[in-house]
Design a protein around this motif. Structure first.
Motif, PDB file in Angstrom:
ATOM      1  N   UNK A 154      93.944  53.522  58.321  1.00 62.20           N
ATOM      2  CA  UNK A 154      93.238  54.163  57.396  1.00 62.20           C
ATOM      3  C   UNK A 154      93.556  53.601  55.950  1.00 62.20           C
ATOM      4  N   UNK A 155      94.674  53.462  55.497  1.00 61.76           N
ATOM      5  CA  UNK A 155      94.944  53.160  54.058  1.00 61.76           C
ATOM      6  C   UNK A 155      94.269  51.860  53.744  1.00 61.76           C
ATOM      7  N   UNK A 156      93.734  50.742  54.546  1.00 60.44           N
ATOM      8  CA  UNK A 156      93.024  49.638  53.834  1.00 60.44           C
ATOM      9  C   UNK A 156      91.657  49.938  54.077  1.00 60.44           C
ATOM     10  N   UNK A 157      91.099  49.773  52.922  1.00 63.29           N
ATOM     11  CA  UNK A 157      89.408  49.925  52.991  1.00 63.29           C
ATOM     12  C   UNK A 157      88.970  48.864  52.035  1.00 63.29           C
ATOM     13  N   UNK A 158      87.431  48.626  52.527  1.00 61.13           N
ATOM     14  CA  UNK A 158      86.802  47.853  51.699  1.00 61.13           C
ATOM     15  C   UNK A 158      85.467  48.705  51.423  1.00 61.13           C
ATOM     16  N   UNK A 159      84.388  48.186  50.497  1.00 61.31           N
ATOM     17  CA  UNK A 159      83.443  48.906  50.100  1.00 61.31           C
ATOM     18  C   UNK A 159      82.678  49.477  51.251  1.00 61.31           C
ATOM     19  N   UNK A 160      82.607  48.532  52.248  1.00 53.68           N
ATOM     20  CA  UNK A 160      81.527  48.833  53.482  1.00 53.68           C
ATOM     21  C   UNK A 160      82.391  49.912  54.240  1.00 53.68           C
ATOM     22  N   UNK A 161      83.668  50.041  54.195  1.00 50.32           N
ATOM     23  CA  UNK A 161      84.348  51.282  54.878  1.00 50.32           C
ATOM     24  C   UNK A 161      84.246  52.728  54.152  1.00 50.32           C
ATOM     25  N   UNK A 162      84.165  52.361  52.887  1.00 49.10           N
ATOM     26  CA  UNK A 162      83.920  53.819  52.068  1.00 49.10           C
ATOM     27  C   UNK A 162      82.379  54.205  51.818  1.00 49.10           C
ATOM     28  N   UNK A 163      81.487  53.130  52.091  1.00 47.17           N
ATOM     29  CA  UNK A 163      80.298  53.738  51.809  1.00 47.17           C
ATOM     30  C   UNK A 163      79.701  54.850  52.627  1.00 47.17           C
ATOM     31  N   UNK A 164      80.258  55.337  53.510  1.00 45.91           N
ATOM     32  CA  UNK A 164      79.999  56.412  54.428  1.00 45.91           C
ATOM     33  C   UNK A 164      80.379  57.742  53.694  1.00 45.91           C
ATOM     34  N   UNK A 165      81.463  57.557  52.918  1.00 49.22           N
ATOM     35  CA  UNK A 165      81.818  58.915  52.054  1.00 49.22           C
ATOM     36  C   UNK A 165      81.147  59.311  50.958  1.00 49.22           C
ATOM     37  N   UNK A 166      81.127  60.796  50.517  1.00 46.38           N
ATOM     38  CA  UNK A 166      80.324  60.813  49.300  1.00 46.38           C
ATOM     39  C   UNK A 166      81.336  60.561  48.255  1.00 46.38           C
ATOM     40  N   UNK A 167      80.363  60.426  47.205  1.00 43.99           N
ATOM     41  CA  UNK A 167      80.949  60.279  45.751  1.00 43.99           C
ATOM     42  C   UNK A 167      80.525  61.279  45.022  1.00 43.99           C
ATOM     43  N   UNK A 168      81.284  61.732  44.051  1.00 41.97           N
ATOM     44  CA  UNK A 168      80.827  62.681  43.153  1.00 41.97           C
ATOM     45  C   UNK A 168      80.856  62.056  41.679  1.00 41.97           C
ATOM     46  N   UNK A 169      79.720  62.578  40.963  1.00 41.13           N
ATOM     47  CA  UNK A 169      79.812  61.720  39.468  1.00 41.13           C
ATOM     48  C   UNK A 169      81.181  61.959  38.887  1.00 41.13           C
ATOM     49  N   UNK A 170      81.320  61.099  37.992  1.00 36.97           N
ATOM     50  CA  UNK A 170      82.855  60.896  37.604  1.00 36.97           C
ATOM     51  C   UNK A 170      82.948  61.763  36.292  1.00 36.97           C
ATOM     52  N   UNK A 171      82.303  62.991  36.706  1.00 40.06           N
ATOM     53  CA  UNK A 171      82.410  64.171  35.380  1.00 40.06           C
ATOM     54  C   UNK A 171      83.816  64.918  35.780  1.00 40.06           C
ATOM     55  N   UNK A 172      84.613  64.812  34.953  1.00 36.83           N
ATOM     56  CA  UNK A 172      85.990  65.434  35.356  1.00 36.83           C
ATOM     57  C   UNK A 172      86.107  66.949  35.388  1.00 36.83           C
TER      58      UNK A 172
END
Ligand SMILES: C=C1C[C@]23C[C@@]1(O)CC[C@H]2[C@@]12CC[C@H](O)[C@@](C)(C(=O)O1)[C@H]2[C@@H]3C(=O)O
Ligand SMILES: O=C(O)CCC(=O)C(=O)O
Ligand SMILES: [Fe+2]
Length: 327
Positions: A1-19
């Motif tokens: 799980x620790x190694x990842x590429x953009x394709x593996x992280x695409x399925x996750x939700x990102x949130x706006x980089x507003x701290x």
């Protein structure tokens, strides 16, 4: 799980980089050894549905020994860990949370307090792991009951054990969860925020969370903002769950919370979710109604749990059970 590429992280939700702001001072701190604890607990549950507890009485030694065993389990190869999965709903799970399409940057173990689990699946130190888990769960359950009794006192309810008896019942449907959020180096590079555990409220009565010193937990305030909870590995964080919101007829609020993945450090959290027996009717306590109508239709914990497990993490699960006010 620790190694990842953009394709593996695409399925996750990102949130706006507003701290989210970190207002350490906003989060109520309750010292369980002080006489004002009951008043502070009630105030915190009304305002935030969340507070931090110090002087909790759970020995640090027991906590760190369990944490070490849990980390040993999570460092096993995936195929070994998967022997304890998939979680239906108990066992080892990775990325998928529940069965309705939620994913997060997390792997976890979910256990039920009154179900026999086959610990031989949990690595070669499974006996030690099982003993440490049992004694930790006993201490944390005791703390949960103490807090619920202070709460009843603070609410001026005559029957001091009105909430705690539900957790002490031998049929209590309580759950224990260990979450491991590996560091996600891609985030450190891009400065992005990715969801480790999506926003939700906990369905039970009360949740007691303890984590290592890695940040990530955020709570949602009444004013619509998210705040980061500064980690503190010596303390416990307490969440009001949906069932307690109902029992107090909405006076206490179940707190919406989430966890963001960390670009640098892994996070390990352990949560005890104190729940009632399946047959228990969840309804506002008469002494808290003061002539007011119940805001909720009647339901049992079994019915609520069934509806919970058919929902997505972020759903407002209590919505189905709210009474429409007569106009
Ligand atoms: C998506 C889901 C996971 C969850 C069951 C649910 O359908 C909705 C509630 C989720 C939650 C949140 C708090 C606890 O972590 C949990 C064990 C619970 O009782 O409700 C999880 C459920 C889960 O992970 O199975
Ligand atoms: O892992 C955490 O810190 C919180 C996770 C959580 O909210 C949950 O498991 O219900
Ligand atoms: Fe939660």
């Amino acid at each position: 799980m620790a190694s990842l590429s953009k394709t593996t992280t695409e399925q996750y939700s990102y949130i706006k980089n507003r701290m989210a702001s970190t207002f350490a001072s906003t989060i109520p701190i309750v010292d369980l050894s002080k006489p004002d604890a009951k008043t502070l607990i009630v105030n915190a549950c009304e305002e935030f549905g969340f507070f931090k507890v110090i002087n909790h009485g759970v020995p640090m030694e027991a906590i760190s020994r369990l944490e070490t065993e849990a980390l040993k389990f999570f460092s096993l190869p995936l195929n070994e860990k998967e022997k304890a999965g998939p979680p239906n709903p108990f066992g080892y799970g990775s990325k998928r949370i529940g069965h309705n399409g939620d994913v997060g940057w997390v792997e976890y173990l979910l256990l039920n307090n009154n179900q026999e689990h086959d610990f031989s699946l949990y690595g070669k130190n499974h006996e030690k792991f099982r003993c440490l888990l049992n004694s930790y769960m006993c201490s944390v359950k005791k703390m949960a009951c103490d807090i619920l009794e202070l709460m009843a006192e603070g609410l001026k309810i005559q029957q001091k054990n009105v909430f705690s008896k539900l957790l002490r019942d031998k049929e209590s449907d309580s759950v224990f969860r260990v979450n491991h959020y590996p560091a996600c180096p891609e985030l450190a590079v891009n400065g992005e925020n990715m969801i480790g555990f999506g926003e939700h409220t906990d369905p039970q009565i009360i949740s007691l969370l303890r984590s290592n010193n890695t940040s990530g937990l955020q709570i949602y305030l009444r004013d619509g903002s998210w705040i980061s909870v500064p980690p503190d590995h010596n303390s416990f964080f307490i969440n009001v769950g949906d069932s307690l919101q109902v029992m107090t007829n909405g006076r206490f609020r179940s707190v919406r919370h989430r966890v963001l993945a960390n670009g640098f450090k892994s996070r390990l959290s352990m949560i005890y979710f104190g729940g009632p027996p399946l047959s228990e009717k969840i309804a506002p306590l008469p002494s808290l109604m003061k002539g007011k109508e119940s805001l909720y239709k009647e339901f049992t914990w079994f019915e609520y749990k069934n509806s919970t497990y058919g929902s997505r993490l972020a759903d407002n699960r209590l919505g189905h059970f709210e009474r429409i006010a007569a106009s």
